[in-house]
Design a protein around this motif. Structure first.
Motif, PDB file in Angstrom:
ATOM      1  N   GLU A 265     -51.483  13.482  36.036  1.00 42.14           N
ATOM      2  CA  GLU A 265     -52.764  13.511  36.345  1.00 42.14           C
ATOM      3  C   GLU A 265     -53.505  12.613  35.193  1.00 42.14           C
TER       4      GLU A 265
ATOM      5  N   SER B  46     -48.134  14.184  41.723  1.00 37.73           N
ATOM      6  CA  SER B  46     -49.402  13.862  41.592  1.00 37.73           C
ATOM      7  C   SER B  46     -50.644  14.771  42.193  1.00 37.73           C
ATOM      8  N   PRO B  47     -51.668  15.136  41.693  1.00 36.36           N
ATOM      9  CA  PRO B  47     -52.745  15.884  42.173  1.00 36.36           C
ATOM     10  C   PRO B  47     -52.977  15.257  43.555  1.00 36.36           C
ATOM     11  N   ARG B  48     -52.978  16.373  44.448  1.00 33.39           N
ATOM     12  CA  ARG B  48     -53.328  15.916  46.146  1.00 33.39           C
ATOM     13  C   ARG B  48     -54.440  16.815  46.609  1.00 33.39           C
ATOM     14  N   GLN B  49     -54.968  16.512  47.849  1.00 28.89           N
ATOM     15  CA  GLN B  49     -55.752  17.032  48.417  1.00 28.89           C
ATOM     16  C   GLN B  49     -55.150  18.293  49.249  1.00 28.89           C
ATOM     17  N   GLU B  50     -56.023  19.216  49.615  1.00 32.61           N
ATOM     18  CA  GLU B  50     -55.244  20.269  50.605  1.00 32.61           C
ATOM     19  C   GLU B  50     -54.969  19.654  51.931  1.00 32.61           C
TER      20      GLU B  50
ATOM     21  N   GLY C  82     -49.421  13.447  46.686  1.00 27.32           N
ATOM     22  CA  GLY C  82     -50.537  12.591  46.113  1.00 27.32           C
ATOM     23  C   GLY C  82     -50.297  10.972  45.947  1.00 27.32           C
TER      24      GLY C  82
ATOM     25  N   GLN D  60     -52.421  17.867  52.079  1.00 33.03           N
ATOM     26  CA  GLN D  60     -51.514  16.480  51.953  1.00 33.03           C
ATOM     27  C   GLN D  60     -50.329  16.972  51.306  1.00 33.03           C
TER      28      GLN D  60
END
Length: 594
Positions: free
Chosen positions: A260, A290-294, A299, A296
């Motif tokens: 992040e 890594s931060p990821r979108q719903e 990330g 996915q």
């Protein structure tokens, strides 16, 4: 059945230390929900049920592979077929409950156990022998996958270290001292510090500690308790531990925070390296952490990938053994043999490789080496697992050799802490948790205590007050001061964090982990200091004199999002105990950082 003597259990994750009704659900003790890998179309002739318990880092993959097995047309020797069901439990917790007869988990008793490392099978054997039981894990076991321990560095730093040629554990992790990166021609990078999991809570942390002792003793096998007592070995290990930025209860969470920060352009803070499994380097570099979108699976890849550096003396391998337990009957043993054969076939091994594991024979895929960096020309040298009794002695000694802490605790005493939690108040619950957490600190730590709310009739001069001066740890005095605190007023969060951070900076000790710990049940309610942007700037980490802020958000009224921003600005961590039942867990996780 007689219980194991205390010494036989001390190495387990704070089991002996947290005895007064505290359920440790943290790090290597996290109990996760059962994962059922039953088939969508079970075959009528599959009369054999095989229950498998996997360590959590590979449990999702094992569920997938078990379903693949169940949906296949495989037959067992002697006829019929088996259905495999997978549950997940962290290796340390599984060791504990296997030693206790597998009670209290809510999970089916396994016939096959898949821990992260044979270190756990050795410790289970030690517990069984100490209790006078027939050992459940008397042998060595085949691997289904492997992952060596590596020193992971941000690419520019890792490549610079690699250019120096083969370097040992001491030359890498002992880099810092006062010279730090100046010895590599990069004085602007400052000191060399690294992240490491607490070995009482983490397989990676335990393996890193063992590897350090092997390097100190200048051998790759047959480590003895006499080696551990050698003053030169002690000096070496102490030198390594002195360079720890702070300890972690979970390297996956550490890497998520790093990912992040990387994507936000904030870099790695004061950490030059992290000691962890090679598999996690691959996952990090591929965006798996890594931060990821719903929706996915992964990330974005980090802007600055990690490079795996391999110390020249060798490293420790996490071997993911396939353990058939005595609870298996004859047909289940046949099924276990068939499932092991299935897991070591090429298609299944390719699934392990996609997650960053080496295969069951320790061979790395081309893709893995392309992701984490090439291994030494002659291949990796591995340390042999030490005797379980040596591991126990090692962890007993680690508590005195680890880096000590310089901690200022700020405890919220605002009026909202009078709100009920069951038959107690928030403050009573928080005080009890704080006492348990303090009991886990080292007697050589330096600890201070502040209370804070807003100005009150009992504290008219300011929103915070020094209850115990930051100095030699006096647990009895701190507990006594907490018990006598008056609860009233509003929450002066920003003013207190700013002042506490400044106090620790003024009393900064370069030989210690310097930190502020904030426990609060609310959000900032102090109009005289309501500038969050200025606070974030004030506590932003200075790599030359790092003071980190750790926050516990207690109860649902806490502003966890803001506490998380404050902690991350300082390269610290916020712990979510907004469910008050989780506050004991949060304190144990917090203390594992010191």
């Amino acid at each position: 059945m007689a219980p194991a003597p205390p010494r036989a259990r001390q190495w387990l994750p704070y089991t002996a230390a947290v005895t007064a009704g505290l359920l440790v659900i943290v790090g290597a003790f996290v109990l996760v929900r059962q994962r059922d890998a039953g088939s969508d179309r079970p075959r009528a002739d599959c009369a054999v049920r095989l229950d498998v318990n996997s360590s959590t880092e590979k449990a999702a993959l094992l569920v997938e592979l078990a379903k693949r097995y169940n949906d296949s047309d495989r037959s067992l020797d002697g006829g019929g077929c088996a259905q495999v069901h997978v549950s997940a439990l962290n290796s340390g917790r599984a060791t504990e409950v296997l030693a206790a007869g597998w009670s209290g988990t809510g999970l089916p008793q396994p016939q096959v156990w898949l821990p992260t490392s044979s270190l756990w099978t050795g410790q289970l054997r030690l517990l069984d022998e100490a209790a006078g039981r027939t050992p459940q894990t008397p042998d060595r076991y085949p691997s289904i996958a492997n992952s060596p321990l590596v020193i992971a560095m941000p690419q520019p730093k890792g490549e610079l270290v690699r250019q120096r040629g083969p370097l040992g554990w001491g030359e890498i992790l002992g880099l810092s001292g006062r010279q730090g990166w100046a010895g590599f021609g990069r004085p602007e990078w400052g000191r060399f510090t690294f992240g490491k999991d607490n070995p009482n809570l983490s397989t990676s942390g335990l393996a890193a500690t063992i590897a350090t002792y092997y390097a100190a003793a200048k051998r790759s096998s047959d480590l003895t308790t006499s080696d551990l007592a050698d003053p030169e070995v002690t000096r070496f290990v102490r030198q390594i531990e002195a360079n720890v930025s702070h300890y972690s209860d979970d390297s996956v969470e550490l890497l998520r925070d790093l990912a992040e920060a990387d994507l936000a352009g904030a870099g790695a803070g004061d950490m030059s390296a992290i000691v962890m499994q090679e598999e996690l380097v691959h996952l990090y570099n591929e965006g798996g952490l890594s931060p990821r979108q719903e929706g996915q699976e992964r990330g974005p890849r980090p802007k600055v990938p990690l490079v795996a550096v391999h110390p020249e003396e060798g490293t420790f391998n996490l071997d993911h053994p396939f353990v058939v337990l005595p609870s298996a009957d004859e047909r289940q043993r046949v099924a276990a043999d068939d499932f092991l054969a299935f897991l070591t076939e090429d298609d299944q091994q390719a699934s392990f490789a996609r997650l960053g594991f080496r295969d069951h024979e320790r061979q790395a895929s081309v893709e893995l080496l392309a992701s984490v960096g090439a291994e030494p020309a002659g291949g990796l040298t591995y340390f042999a697992p030490p005797n379980p009794a040596v591991v126990e002695t090692m962890l007993d000694g680690w508590s005195t050799l680890r880096k000590k802490a310089n901690i200022l605790i700020a405890l919220d005493t605002s009026g909202s802490m009078q709100a009920p939690v069951g038959d107690r108040t928030r403050f009573q619950v928080a005080s009890a948790a704080a006492a348990k957490g303090l009991a886990l600190l080292n007697s050589e730590d330096r600890v201070g205590l502040w209370s804070f709310s807003s100005e009150t009739s009992k504290r008219p001069d300011g929103p915070y007050r020094e209850e115990v001066r930051l100095g030699d740890f006096d647990q009895k005095r701190i507990n006594s001061r907490i018990a006598g605190l008056h609860v009233a007023g509003d929450t002066a969060l920003y003013a207190t964090v700013r002042a506490a951070h400044k106090q620790v900076l003024e009393r900064y000790d370069p030989q210690r982990i310097n930190a502020v710990v904030v426990l609060t049940d609310g959000k900032n309610e102090y109009a005289r200091d309501n500038d969050l942007a200025r606070l974030l700037a004030d506590v932003t980490l200075d790599p030359r004199r790092p003071v980190k802020v750790f926050c516990i958000a207690f109860d649902g009224d806490s502003d966890f999002a803001t506490l998380d921003r404050i902690a991350k600005a300082s390269s610290g961590k916020a712990f979510d105990a907004t469910d008050p039942a989780m506050i004991d867990e949060a304190f144990v996780k917090l203390v594992s950082s010191f």
